[in-house]
Design a protein around this motif. Structure first.
Motif, PDB file in Angstrom:
ATOM      1  N   ARG A  19      34.930  28.749  59.544  1.00 11.95           N
ATOM      2  CA  ARG A  19      34.813  29.321  58.205  1.00 11.95           C
ATOM      3  C   ARG A  19      36.155  29.858  57.717  1.00 11.95           C
ATOM      4  O   ARG A  19      36.539  29.662  56.554  1.00 11.95           O
ATOM      5  N   ALA A  23      38.464  28.498  54.550  1.00 12.94           N
ATOM      6  CA  ALA A  23      38.932  29.417  53.505  1.00 12.94           C
ATOM      7  C   ALA A  23      40.449  29.322  53.333  1.00 12.94           C
ATOM      8  O   ALA A  23      40.972  29.435  52.213  1.00 12.94           O
ATOM      9  N   VAL A 282      38.934  32.995  45.212  1.00 12.29           N
ATOM     10  CA  VAL A 282      37.479  33.111  45.166  1.00 12.29           C
ATOM     11  C   VAL A 282      36.880  32.804  46.531  1.00 12.29           C
ATOM     12  O   VAL A 282      35.951  33.487  47.001  1.00 12.29           O
ATOM     13  N   SER A 283      37.416  31.787  47.201  1.00 10.45           N
ATOM     14  CA  SER A 283      36.928  31.414  48.525  1.00 10.45           C
ATOM     15  C   SER A 283      37.172  32.534  49.541  1.00 10.45           C
ATOM     16  O   SER A 283      36.280  32.878  50.332  1.00 10.45           O
ATOM     17  N   PHE A 285      37.597  35.704  48.872  1.00 14.11           N
ATOM     18  CA  PHE A 285      36.731  36.811  48.491  1.00 14.11           C
ATOM     19  C   PHE A 285      35.324  36.606  49.050  1.00 14.11           C
ATOM     20  O   PHE A 285      34.707  37.537  49.599  1.00 14.11           O
ATOM     21  N   ASN A 286      34.818  35.410  48.913  1.00 12.06           N
ATOM     22  CA  ASN A 286      33.483  35.091  49.405  1.00 12.06           C
ATOM     23  C   ASN A 286      33.395  35.250  50.924  1.00 12.06           C
ATOM     24  O   ASN A 286      32.436  35.820  51.460  1.00 12.06           O
ATOM     25  N   MET A 289      33.418  38.972  51.815  1.00 10.84           N
ATOM     26  CA  MET A 289      32.136  39.604  51.510  1.00 10.84           C
ATOM     27  C   MET A 289      31.103  39.249  52.580  1.00 10.84           C
ATOM     28  O   MET A 289      30.317  40.106  53.016  1.00 10.84           O
ATOM     29  N   MET A 290      31.126  38.000  53.040  1.00 19.73           N
ATOM     30  CA  MET A 290      30.221  37.592  54.112  1.00 19.73           C
ATOM     31  C   MET A 290      30.544  38.335  55.399  1.00 19.73           C
ATOM     32  O   MET A 290      29.652  38.766  56.143  1.00 19.73           O
ATOM     33  N   SER A 376      42.645  39.352  47.301  1.00 20.45           N
ATOM     34  CA  SER A 376      41.246  38.924  47.291  1.00 20.45           C
ATOM     35  C   SER A 376      40.395  39.758  48.242  1.00 20.45           C
ATOM     36  O   SER A 376      39.168  39.842  48.065  1.00 20.45           O
TER      37      SER A 376
END
Length: 396
Positions: A19, A23, A282-283, A285-286, A289-290, A376
């Motif tokens: 992951r 990213a 954005v990636s 950031f996502n 957050m995960m 981010s």
């Protein structure tokens, strides 16, 4: 002393390696886009500057008005006439004066049609600023010189024949013989771009195209480049004494305009490349957050045992920094390889690729990539540090 929060960040990246790598790909693409476009633009500017700087001692004079006939109609013979040419000669001192006829034309070599420029020059003026790579100079009659590009594209050599004009069965077209092939000039700052051109004598040109004693352009080649401002002032005072009839420019001003335009285009292209970093942000950031959602209980334990909020924030910022560094380093390496290939393909030469002003875009791109990545992660880090430890421990 090792930072335990950095170790926790490394562990998180390692446990979610795929992951994290995905990213980082956005950062890699962004770094490559910015660096490659920056290097390409810089190499274009340096290449153009190199080509144009060879004619910095040339003043270019062109007509600045539309001559009107006695009937009130615009004349087809718009250009610098003999009277204005004589004024230029009298005001230019001992500098060399090159009157130039210029037009576009169609032509045929064998059975192949083409289109390019055709220049009419006095044969004695040609060696003053053009270099003949093969063959000899125009001797008169139907002799012609051809540029390097046109000779290569049409497989022409000394002795080849060229039919000038539009291919039409009902018209007998004039034929010229190639007496010589000019050395490649590239983009010329004196506005005489001969690579895709045919050069004939001024007499041949006016016999077939007209415009006797009317020139599209007059170049003044200075003996001393330091006198350029004074020479331009003298010509302007003499020729434009009543009204502006000729436009005066020089290689340095053209060079400045062209390089400024190229710089603007390069910046614009880099900005477009930077859009990929927005997607990467954005990636990232996502992903962060995960990461926060998955580690809620871990965050609750850290906060409940007295860990400061700043240390929790630092732990997540370390993670974004690691992702940014991975993407930036891989992007930097790929930028060097891809940038070299792109410059070679687009410009045809890598003579300026290894100069500092070219390679500097690689660290620029890497730094921007890391900054975007860290920014981010600011909100996810802030959110993690402000969790209520009791609510976090209750999370399942």
């Amino acid at each position: 002393m090792r930072d335990i929060f950095f170790d926790l960040s490394v562990r998180s990246v390692r446990l979610n390696f795929l992951r994290s790598l995905l990213a980082s790909i956005g950062i890699i693409i962004g770094v490559v886009a910015i660096s490659t476009m920056g290097m390409l633009g810089t190499n274009m500017q340096l290449s153009v500057q190199s080509q144009l700087s060879s004619n910095v001692n040339t003043v270019i004079l062109t007509s600045d008005v539309v001559k009107v006939s006695t009937t009130g109609n615009a004349s087809a013979e718009n250009g610098i006439d003999v009277s204005e040419l004589n004024d230029i000669k009298s005001s230019a001192g001992q500098n060399q004066i090159i009157p130039i006829h210029d037009s576009g034309t169609q032509f045929t070599v064998g059975s192949t049609n083409g289109r390019g420029s055709i220049y009419g020059l006095a044969p004695s003026d040609i060696p003053k600023f053009l270099t003949i790579d093969q063959g000899s100079n125009i001797q008169g009659g139907n002799d012609a010189l051809v540029g390097a590009t046109i000779a290569n594209n049409f497989n022409m050599g000394v002795g080849s024949s060229i039919k000038i004009g539009q291919n039409c069965a009902t018209i007998v077209r004039p034929v010229v013989r190639v007496a010589g092939i000019l050395a490649a000039r590239g983009i010329a700052s004196d506005n005489v771009n001969t690579d895709n051109a045919i050069i004939v004598s001024d007499q041949w040109y006016t016999d077939h195209f007209g415009y006797l004693n009317v020139y599209n352009q007059v170049n003044v080649i200075l003996q001393d480049v330091s006198t350029i401002n004074q020479t331009e002032a003298n010509i302007d005072k003499k020729v434009n004494r009543n009204t502006d009839v000729i436009r005066i420019s020089d290689a340095s001003s053209r060079l400045s305009t062209i390089t400024s335009t190229l710089g603007t285009i390069t910046t614009f292209i880099m900005a477009i490349g930077g859009i990929s970093l927005v997607v990467a942000a954005v990636s990232i950031f996502n992903v962060m957050m995960m990461s926060v959602k998955e580690r809620v209980q871990e965050i609750g334990i850290l906060l409940s045992i007295g860990t400061e909020k700043g240390e929790v924030r630092r732990m997540f910022l370390y993670e974004t920094l690691i992702l940014g560094l991975i993407g930036a380093i891989m992007g930097g390496i790929m930028s060097f390889i891809i940038g070299y290939s792109v410059v070679q393909a687009m410009i045809g030469s890598t003579a300026y690729f290894f100069l500092p002003q070219s390679l500097i875009y690689i660290p620029y791109g890497m730094i921007i990539g890391v900054i975007v990545c860290v920014v981010s992660g600011l909100y996810p880090a802030w959110m993690a540090s402000n969790m209520d430890p009791i609510d976090a421990l209750r999370n399942e």
